[in-house]
Scaffold this motif. Sequence first.
Motif, PDB file in Angstrom:
ATOM      1  N   ALA A   6     -66.046 -96.069 -47.407  1.00  0.00           N
ATOM      2  CA  ALA A   6     -66.618 -96.843 -48.502  1.00  0.00           C
ATOM      3  C   ALA A   6     -65.658 -96.943 -49.678  1.00  0.00           C
ATOM      4  N   THR A   7     -64.805 -95.942 -49.848  1.00  0.00           N
ATOM      5  CA  THR A   7     -63.908 -95.939 -50.999  1.00  0.00           C
ATOM      6  C   THR A   7     -62.474 -96.272 -50.634  1.00  0.00           C
ATOM      7  N   GLY A   8     -62.212 -96.557 -49.369  1.00  0.00           N
ATOM      8  CA  GLY A   8     -60.853 -96.874 -48.959  1.00  0.00           C
ATOM      9  C   GLY A   8     -60.122 -95.637 -48.507  1.00  0.00           C
ATOM     10  N   ALA A   9     -58.942 -95.838 -48.016  1.00  0.00           N
ATOM     11  CA  ALA A   9     -58.130 -94.740 -47.501  1.00  0.00           C
ATOM     12  C   ALA A   9     -56.685 -94.949 -47.908  1.00  0.00           C
ATOM     13  N   TYR A  10     -55.955 -93.860 -47.938  1.00  0.00           N
ATOM     14  CA  TYR A  10     -54.521 -93.920 -48.244  1.00  0.00           C
ATOM     15  C   TYR A  10     -53.811 -94.762 -47.168  1.00  0.00           C
ATOM     16  N   PRO A  11     -52.849 -95.623 -47.503  1.00  0.00           N
ATOM     17  CA  PRO A  11     -52.201 -95.751 -48.821  1.00  0.00           C
ATOM     18  C   PRO A  11     -52.843 -96.764 -49.771  1.00  0.00           C
ATOM     19  N   ALA A  12     -53.853 -97.531 -49.293  1.00  0.00           N
ATOM     20  CA  ALA A  12     -54.464 -98.501 -50.206  1.00  0.00           C
ATOM     21  C   ALA A  12     -55.172 -97.783 -51.352  1.00  0.00           C
ATOM     22  N   ALA A  13     -55.832 -96.675 -51.026  1.00  0.00           N
ATOM     23  CA  ALA A  13     -56.520 -95.890 -52.048  1.00  0.00           C
ATOM     24  C   ALA A  13     -55.612 -94.758 -52.519  1.00  0.00           C
ATOM     25  N   ARG A  14     -55.330 -94.741 -53.773  1.00  0.00           N
ATOM     26  CA  ARG A  14     -54.500 -93.694 -54.378  1.00  0.00           C
ATOM     27  C   ARG A  14     -55.209 -93.177 -55.645  1.00  0.00           C
TER      28      ARG A  14
END
Length: 335
Positions: A6-14
């Motif tokens: 739901a919150t994204g994952a690395y590397p898009a989410a940092r």
Amino acid sequence: MTHASATGAYPAARPRRNRFDAFTRRMVAEHALSVDNLIWPIFVCDGTNTRSPVGSMPGIDRVSVDLLDEHLARAVELGIPAVAIFPITPLDIRDASGSEATNPGNLICRATRRIKEIHPGLGIIGDVALDPYTDHGHDGLLRDGYVVNDETIEVLVAQSLNQARAGVDIIAPSDMMDGRIGAIRAALDAEGFVNTRIMSYAAKYASAFYGPFRDALGSGGLLGGDKKTYQMDPANSDEALREVALDLAEGADMVMVKPGMPYLDIIRRVRDRFAVPTFAYQVSGEYAMLAAAFERGWLARERTILESLLAFRRAGCNGVLTYFAVEAAALLRRG
């Protein structure tokens, strides 16, 4: 859907992006500490022009009533909303029944009247318990070595009325007798003190962290035995919720957890369950430990003070009784 997806994952989410600079960290901060969250406990002693340090609490003094103007000036200037008064009752007027607690001329009453003259906008919290007044150091009346409940309540009610008549804004029973909140509320209302608030020490533990406080009051050497038959067992968490529920049902306006940092889990549970004004006491032992570490250079003083107090806010506290109140308020003003 999982939390990660739901919150994204690395590397898009940092997550570190939101820590990149100061203004972003400020915008996304979940909790904040302000001067409005600080209550300053003060020790008042007998005598004139008297100021004496508390040996186990570096930087903390006992002061006589005539010095309160000077003693409180900085706290008032910084906007601290309230002080909690604790009296150092001379040994020669302590007795088995704690009769000085109901004396209209006792230290709390004299200090309250003086503060109302010099700083009428400063809130006053009055401690209600018999340990500052008894010659045995317990919070209630002793019968055959046991602190009796209902007889003690009768004295606590009289003590509360005595303080309310002197001008105390918030009555703070710290004795842990069963049923005392309802009795005090009924007595206050009957005398017309319907707006005198009650901050109940609803979850007060039989803790080892109170030692320096008892030294400050001069009651440490008086106490025979311990307080485990009325203060809570540090092993218990569910019991704290029951204690808080009972006190709220009896008319408490605010509740307290004591001690503070070792009991942040209790604060969080209380806040989540009841969503009522919740306070904690960063007690003398907590203060003494930090002060000792500061003196030895083991901890950075300013950062540690603010971090320790922010922890209470994060756990759910509206406010904290802390001996660091004036110093913390000055640090917050400085930014």
